[in-house]
Design a protein around this motif. Structure first.
Motif, PDB file in Angstrom:
ATOM      1  N   LEU A  47       1.337  -1.077  -0.133  1.00  0.00           N
ATOM      2  CA  LEU A  47      -0.388  -0.096  -0.080  1.00  0.00           C
ATOM      3  C   LEU A  47       0.708   1.360   0.387  1.00  0.00           C
ATOM      4  O   LEU A  47       1.955   1.578   0.444  1.00  0.00           O
ATOM      5  CB  LEU A  47      -1.108  -0.182   1.604  1.00  0.00           C
ATOM      6  N   SER A  48       0.704   2.433  -0.564  1.00  0.00           N
ATOM      7  CA  SER A  48       1.342   3.698  -0.932  1.00  0.00           C
ATOM      8  C   SER A  48       0.820   4.706  -0.107  1.00  0.00           C
ATOM      9  O   SER A  48      -0.193   3.569   1.551  1.00  0.00           O
ATOM     10  CB  SER A  48       0.371   4.397  -2.135  1.00  0.00           C
ATOM     11  N   ALA A  49       1.255   5.544   0.758  1.00  0.00           N
ATOM     12  CA  ALA A  49       1.556   6.171   1.879  1.00  0.00           C
ATOM     13  C   ALA A  49      -0.366   6.298   2.558  1.00  0.00           C
ATOM     14  O   ALA A  49      -1.255   6.735   3.021  1.00  0.00           O
ATOM     15  CB  ALA A  49       1.391   7.257   1.783  1.00  0.00           C
ATOM     16  N   ASP A  50      -1.276   6.970   0.391  1.00  0.00           N
ATOM     17  CA  ASP A  50      -2.593   6.896   0.648  1.00  0.00           C
ATOM     18  C   ASP A  50      -3.634   6.232   0.966  1.00  0.00           C
ATOM     19  O   ASP A  50      -4.518   6.153   0.629  1.00  0.00           O
ATOM     20  CB  ASP A  50      -2.814   8.317  -0.230  1.00  0.00           C
ATOM     21  N   GLY A  51      -2.400   4.439   1.074  1.00  0.00           N
ATOM     22  CA  GLY A  51      -3.443   3.541   0.710  1.00  0.00           C
ATOM     23  C   GLY A  51      -4.008   2.837  -0.359  1.00  0.00           C
ATOM     24  O   GLY A  51      -5.045   1.614  -0.127  1.00  0.00           O
ATOM     25  N   GLU A  52      -3.236   3.899  -1.371  1.00  0.00           N
ATOM     26  CA  GLU A  52      -4.105   2.709  -2.656  1.00  0.00           C
ATOM     27  C   GLU A  52      -3.160   1.249  -2.953  1.00  0.00           C
ATOM     28  O   GLU A  52      -1.772   2.097  -2.667  1.00  0.00           O
ATOM     29  CB  GLU A  52      -2.884   3.651  -3.643  1.00  0.00           C
ATOM     30  N   ILE A  53      -3.304   0.640  -3.545  1.00  0.00           N
ATOM     31  CA  ILE A  53      -2.667  -1.063  -3.429  1.00  0.00           C
ATOM     32  C   ILE A  53      -1.801  -0.582  -4.678  1.00  0.00           C
ATOM     33  O   ILE A  53      -2.259  -0.146  -5.979  1.00  0.00           O
ATOM     34  CB  ILE A  53      -3.813  -2.087  -4.153  1.00  0.00           C
ATOM     35  N   VAL A  54      -0.293  -0.521  -4.378  1.00  0.00           N
ATOM     36  CA  VAL A  54       0.642  -0.781  -5.329  1.00  0.00           C
ATOM     37  C   VAL A  54       1.558  -1.698  -5.509  1.00  0.00           C
ATOM     38  O   VAL A  54       2.469  -2.134  -6.737  1.00  0.00           O
ATOM     39  CB  VAL A  54       1.576   0.531  -5.386  1.00  0.00           C
ATOM     40  N   GLY A  55       0.822  -2.403  -5.717  1.00  0.00           N
ATOM     41  CA  GLY A  55       1.730  -4.025  -6.010  1.00  0.00           C
ATOM     42  C   GLY A  55       1.090  -4.970  -5.344  1.00  0.00           C
ATOM     43  O   GLY A  55       0.125  -5.215  -4.414  1.00  0.00           O
ATOM     44  N   PHE A  56       1.202  -5.935  -5.286  1.00  0.00           N
ATOM     45  CA  PHE A  56       0.142  -7.833  -4.923  1.00  0.00           C
ATOM     46  C   PHE A  56       1.397  -8.589  -5.649  1.00  0.00           C
ATOM     47  O   PHE A  56       1.922  -8.437  -6.053  1.00  0.00           O
ATOM     48  CB  PHE A  56      -0.943  -7.777  -6.170  1.00  0.00           C
ATOM     49  N   ALA A  57       1.683  -9.421  -4.660  1.00  0.00           N
ATOM     50  CA  ALA A  57       1.974 -11.046  -4.247  1.00  0.00           C
ATOM     51  C   ALA A  57       1.790 -12.058  -4.630  1.00  0.00           C
ATOM     52  O   ALA A  57       1.061 -12.110  -3.041  1.00  0.00           O
ATOM     53  CB  ALA A  57       3.167 -11.031  -4.237  1.00  0.00           C
ATOM     54  N   ARG A  58       1.789 -13.332  -4.993  1.00  0.00           N
ATOM     55  CA  ARG A  58       0.768 -14.385  -4.056  1.00  0.00           C
ATOM     56  C   ARG A  58       1.998 -15.721  -4.355  1.00  0.00           C
ATOM     57  O   ARG A  58       2.503 -15.746  -5.618  1.00  0.00           O
ATOM     58  CB  ARG A  58      -0.227 -14.282  -5.170  1.00  0.00           C
ATOM     59  N   ALA A  59       1.529 -16.256  -3.649  1.00  0.00           N
ATOM     60  CA  ALA A  59       2.152 -18.240  -3.592  1.00  0.00           C
ATOM     61  C   ALA A  59       1.622 -19.009  -2.744  1.00  0.00           C
ATOM     62  O   ALA A  59       1.110 -19.070  -2.660  1.00  0.00           O
ATOM     63  CB  ALA A  59       3.702 -17.282  -2.545  1.00  0.00           C
ATOM     64  N   ILE A  60       1.951 -20.066  -3.989  1.00  0.00           N
ATOM     65  CA  ILE A  60       1.430 -21.437  -3.072  1.00  0.00           C
ATOM     66  C   ILE A  60       2.778 -22.608  -2.976  1.00  0.00           C
ATOM     67  O   ILE A  60       3.338 -22.016  -3.154  1.00  0.00           O
ATOM     68  CB  ILE A  60       0.947 -22.583  -4.467  1.00  0.00           C
ATOM     69  N   GLY A  61       1.558 -22.505  -1.779  1.00  0.00           N
ATOM     70  CA  GLY A  61       2.854 -23.806  -0.953  1.00  0.00           C
ATOM     71  C   GLY A  61       3.217 -24.238   0.381  1.00  0.00           C
ATOM     72  O   GLY A  61       1.586 -24.215   1.056  1.00  0.00           O
ATOM     73  N   ASP A  62       3.616 -25.418   0.952  1.00  0.00           N
ATOM     74  CA  ASP A  62       3.454 -26.144   1.676  1.00  0.00           C
ATOM     75  C   ASP A  62       3.742 -25.384   3.289  1.00  0.00           C
ATOM     76  O   ASP A  62       3.691 -26.009   4.197  1.00  0.00           O
ATOM     77  CB  ASP A  62       4.120 -27.382   2.031  1.00  0.00           C
ATOM     78  N   GLY A  63       5.249 -24.376   3.303  1.00  0.00           N
ATOM     79  CA  GLY A  63       4.896 -23.918   4.655  1.00  0.00           C
ATOM     80  C   GLY A  63       6.235 -24.064   4.921  1.00  0.00           C
ATOM     81  O   GLY A  63       6.468 -24.030   6.497  1.00  0.00           O
ATOM     82  N   ILE A  64       6.474 -25.671   4.471  1.00  0.00           N
ATOM     83  CA  ILE A  64       7.406 -26.501   5.270  1.00  0.00           C
ATOM     84  C   ILE A  64       9.087 -26.906   4.590  1.00  0.00           C
ATOM     85  O   ILE A  64       9.972 -26.687   4.794  1.00  0.00           O
ATOM     86  CB  ILE A  64       7.194 -27.788   5.917  1.00  0.00           C
ATOM     87  N   SER A  65       8.404 -27.289   3.191  1.00  0.00           N
ATOM     88  CA  SER A  65       9.493 -27.462   2.557  1.00  0.00           C
ATOM     89  C   SER A  65       9.816 -27.174   1.101  1.00  0.00           C
ATOM     90  O   SER A  65      10.302 -26.653   0.466  1.00  0.00           O
ATOM     91  CB  SER A  65       9.674 -29.495   1.850  1.00  0.00           C
ATOM     92  N   ASN A  66       8.034 -26.679   0.230  1.00  0.00           N
ATOM     93  CA  ASN A  66       8.413 -26.464  -1.031  1.00  0.00           C
ATOM     94  C   ASN A  66       7.549 -24.922  -0.963  1.00  0.00           C
ATOM     95  O   ASN A  66       6.401 -25.048  -0.345  1.00  0.00           O
ATOM     96  CB  ASN A  66       7.719 -27.761  -1.771  1.00  0.00           C
ATOM     97  N   GLY A  67       7.729 -24.184  -1.963  1.00  0.00           N
ATOM     98  CA  GLY A  67       6.837 -23.007  -2.461  1.00  0.00           C
ATOM     99  C   GLY A  67       6.719 -23.009  -3.615  1.00  0.00           C
ATOM    100  O   GLY A  67       8.043 -22.935  -4.186  1.00  0.00           O
ATOM    101  N   TYR A  68       6.186 -21.924  -3.941  1.00  0.00           N
ATOM    102  CA  TYR A  68       5.475 -21.191  -5.712  1.00  0.00           C
ATOM    103  C   TYR A  68       5.585 -19.793  -5.471  1.00  0.00           C
ATOM    104  O   TYR A  68       4.842 -19.798  -4.991  1.00  0.00           O
ATOM    105  CB  TYR A  68       5.111 -22.545  -6.572  1.00  0.00           C
ATOM    106  N   LEU A  69       5.948 -19.006  -6.171  1.00  0.00           N
ATOM    107  CA  LEU A  69       5.742 -17.676  -5.887  1.00  0.00           C
ATOM    108  C   LEU A  69       5.317 -17.716  -7.289  1.00  0.00           C
ATOM    109  O   LEU A  69       5.905 -17.501  -7.945  1.00  0.00           O
ATOM    110  CB  LEU A  69       7.531 -17.075  -5.566  1.00  0.00           C
ATOM    111  N   SER A  70       3.901 -17.254  -6.886  1.00  0.00           N
ATOM    112  CA  SER A  70       3.776 -17.383  -8.460  1.00  0.00           C
ATOM    113  C   SER A  70       3.229 -15.738  -9.042  1.00  0.00           C
ATOM    114  O   SER A  70       3.435 -15.477 -10.529  1.00  0.00           O
ATOM    115  CB  SER A  70       1.463 -17.732  -8.529  1.00  0.00           C
ATOM    116  N   MET A  71       2.788 -15.059  -8.388  1.00  0.00           N
ATOM    117  CA  MET A  71       2.470 -13.316  -9.297  1.00  0.00           C
ATOM    118  C   MET A  71       3.465 -12.329  -8.403  1.00  0.00           C
ATOM    119  O   MET A  71       3.617 -12.305  -6.919  1.00  0.00           O
ATOM    120  CB  MET A  71       1.296 -12.608  -9.263  1.00  0.00           C
TER     121      MET A  71
END
Length: 137
Positions: A47-71
């Motif tokens: 979020l920017s200083a005025d609360g606008e969404i300026v970036g996004f990321a998402r990931a899928i993973g098991d939290g233990i061994s493997n993860g995939y950074l999707s966007m």
């Protein structure tokens, strides 16, 4: 800048961000994006200083061994200011026992991710999706 978990109410703003920054071919509408977000183990916004969404990321993973950074997407005028790096670091966390993978096919992506500790792999294989937009059911 603040980074927080993406909320269902963010779907329209995230969709606008993605559409304006080269991802329109992958995200047909906000409803489909909402499905992707809810199916992801992690989805965060910057979020920017005025609360606008300026970036996004998402990931899928098991939290233990493997993860995939999707966007990882940052608004064009705000790139090269550390927002993308902050999003990736937030997703990866501090656990170095997790192997993270991603696709770095966009111009400059390989160099960007190399600065965050990623390196090319000769072990990965993929079965690509069909080239069509998916709409929410």
């Amino acid at each position: 800048m603040q980074i927080r978990s993406a909320a269902a109410s963010d779907a329209d703003a995230i969709h606008r961000l993605l559409s304006a920054n080269g991802w329109a071919h992958r995200i047909a509408d906000a409803a489909y994006l909402g499905q992707l977000i809810s199916a992801s183990q992690q989805a965060v916004v910057a979020l920017s200083a005025d609360g606008e969404i300026v970036g996004f990321a998402r990931a899928i993973g098991d939290g233990i061994s493997n993860g995939y950074l999707s966007m990882v997407v940052v608004a064009e005028p705000l790139r090269r200011q550390g927002i993308g790096q902050a999003l990736v670091r937030h997703i990866l966390g501090s656990d170095t026992d997790i192997t993270w993978v991603l696709r770095a096919g966009r111009p400059g992506a390989a160099e960007f991710f190399a600065r965050l500790g990623f390196s090319p792999s000769s072990a990965a294989m993929e079965r690509p999706r069909e080239q069509r937009l998916r709409m929410a059911p």
